[in-house]
Design a protein around this motif. Sequence first.
Motif, PDB file in Angstrom:
ATOM      1  N   LEU A   1      -9.940   4.543   5.523  1.00  0.00           N
ATOM      2  CA  LEU A   1      -9.200   4.154   4.313  1.00  0.00           C
ATOM      3  C   LEU A   1      -8.837   2.670   4.354  1.00  0.00           C
ATOM      4  O   LEU A   1      -9.043   1.944   3.373  1.00  0.00           O
TER       5      LEU A   1
ATOM      6  N   ALA B   1       4.395   5.338   3.448  1.00  0.00           N
ATOM      7  CA  ALA B   1       3.611   6.562   3.657  1.00  0.00           C
ATOM      8  C   ALA B   1       4.548   7.682   4.092  1.00  0.00           C
ATOM      9  O   ALA B   1       5.600   7.418   4.670  1.00  0.00           O
TER      10      ALA B   1
ATOM     11  N   SER C   1      -6.793   1.951  -6.716  1.00  0.00           N
ATOM     12  CA  SER C   1      -6.399   3.169  -6.003  1.00  0.00           C
ATOM     13  C   SER C   1      -7.629   3.966  -5.600  1.00  0.00           C
ATOM     14  O   SER C   1      -8.711   3.796  -6.170  1.00  0.00           O
TER      15      SER C   1
ATOM     16  N   ASN D   1      -3.124  10.344  -3.944  1.00  0.00           N
ATOM     17  CA  ASN D   1      -3.690   9.007  -4.158  1.00  0.00           C
ATOM     18  C   ASN D   1      -3.113   7.995  -3.184  1.00  0.00           C
ATOM     19  O   ASN D   1      -1.961   8.101  -2.769  1.00  0.00           O
ATOM     20  N   THR D   2      -3.937   7.004  -2.878  1.00  0.00           N
ATOM     21  CA  THR D   2      -3.440   5.815  -2.198  1.00  0.00           C
ATOM     22  C   THR D   2      -3.592   4.655  -3.170  1.00  0.00           C
ATOM     23  O   THR D   2      -4.683   4.397  -3.678  1.00  0.00           O
TER      24      THR D   2
ATOM     25  N   ASP E   1       7.998   6.444   2.264  1.00  0.00           N
ATOM     26  CA  ASP E   1       7.890   6.067   0.853  1.00  0.00           C
ATOM     27  C   ASP E   1       9.250   5.870   0.174  1.00  0.00           C
ATOM     28  O   ASP E   1       9.405   4.981  -0.667  1.00  0.00           O
TER      29      ASP E   1
ATOM     30  N   ILE F   1       3.366  -1.063   4.093  1.00  0.00           N
ATOM     31  CA  ILE F   1       2.806   0.257   3.759  1.00  0.00           C
ATOM     32  C   ILE F   1       3.924   1.296   3.683  1.00  0.00           C
ATOM     33  O   ILE F   1       4.747   1.416   4.597  1.00  0.00           O
TER      34      ILE F   1
ATOM     35  N   ILE G   1       0.863  -1.192   0.000  1.00  0.00           N
ATOM     36  CA  ILE G   1       0.000   0.000   0.000  1.00  0.00           C
ATOM     37  C   ILE G   1       0.895   1.236   0.000  1.00  0.00           C
ATOM     38  O   ILE G   1       1.813   1.340   0.815  1.00  0.00           O
ATOM     39  N   ASP G   2       0.631   2.137  -0.927  1.00  0.00           N
ATOM     40  CA  ASP G   2       1.375   3.401  -0.938  1.00  0.00           C
ATOM     41  C   ASP G   2       0.400   4.535  -0.662  1.00  0.00           C
ATOM     42  O   ASP G   2      -0.477   4.824  -1.478  1.00  0.00           O
ATOM     43  N   ILE G   3       0.570   5.164   0.492  1.00  0.00           N
ATOM     44  CA  ILE G   3      -0.308   6.281   0.847  1.00  0.00           C
ATOM     45  C   ILE G   3       0.385   7.580   0.459  1.00  0.00           C
ATOM     46  O   ILE G   3       1.461   7.897   0.964  1.00  0.00           O
TER      47      ILE G   3
ATOM     48  N   THR H   1      -6.875   9.760  -1.435  1.00  0.00           N
ATOM     49  CA  THR H   1      -6.592   9.769   0.005  1.00  0.00           C
ATOM     50  C   THR H   1      -7.489  10.757   0.748  1.00  0.00           C
ATOM     51  O   THR H   1      -7.992  10.473   1.838  1.00  0.00           O
TER      52      THR H   1
END
Length: 313
Positions: free
Chosen positions: A44, A68, A32, A15-16, A109, A66, A9-11, A35
């Motif tokens: 979320l 973030a 996606s 966008n997530t 990230d 994740i 998961i990329d927050i 966010t």
Amino acid sequence: MSEKVTLGIDIGGTNTVFGIVNQNGEILSESSVKTKSFATAELLMKEVYLWIQTQLDGKLLKGIGIGAPNANYFSGCIEFAPNLDWKGKIPLKEITERIFHIETVITNDANAAALGEMMYGAARGMTDFVEITLGTGLGSGVIAGGKLIYGHDGLAGEFGHISIDRDGRICGCGRNGCLETYASSTGVIRSIALLGHPDKSKSILTTLENPTAKDVFDAAHNEDPFAQFIISYTAENLGFALANFAAFSNPRAYVLFGGIAQSGASFLEKVKHEMERNMLTIYQNKVEVLLSELHDQNAAVLGAAALAFQEIS
Ligand SMILES: [Zn+2]
């Protein structure tokens, strides 16, 4: 036996993105959401939970990774992320584990991108390299001896805030001359106003109301001398900082990721040239500067999934 997969998961501020990834780095399914349409991290993660119920199809979910902004690996919290609407300290690991009942690891990230690069990208087989992410800001993930460097508090790798000029540009962190005030899309845009050049008045950049970093690269491509000057200036500052950092980390390579990095071979060549020009003799011609091989959109999901594969057994 059912195939083992992880959920990456990329927050991000906008966008997530999340996807199911197998051990070969293949994204089996991906989706996606915006966010900002979720008032809390909990809402979320519940949405992602509903999505994955329809996607697993007998596969064994091994863990969740994740990536973030300002996510701390040790505390499991997103800590005061300026680009997110969720304020303060968000216990993201705990929230996710409560909803999914599956072990979860989180990191920032850039660290996730570094792990993704090592497992699936340009740094395959490398044990010592630095991933530099060039986006709105400048992030970095440092891999030494095959391991991500988290540091004492989980906050290592703030390469964007290494100062290259103590009387330089004011940074959002309150200090002067931080690398990201020069080498990031925000830095490139600041250069339009701050730099002088004999051909500046003739440049298309001075006619645009809200120029973007892409406008600068496009103009440079179209032989606009002021835009070309900005690109050189950006590459020189980044190359100088890479030479300095080599002196204490002795990396085999720097891997550049993000829009600016992908903008053209000439940017990469200029960064390399300036790095070598400033490099301590013992490291000269030994450190590679590479472009990320992670597909731009999927990189963060792959990185987060790689984190789960690496940390959860
Ligand atoms: Zn700073």
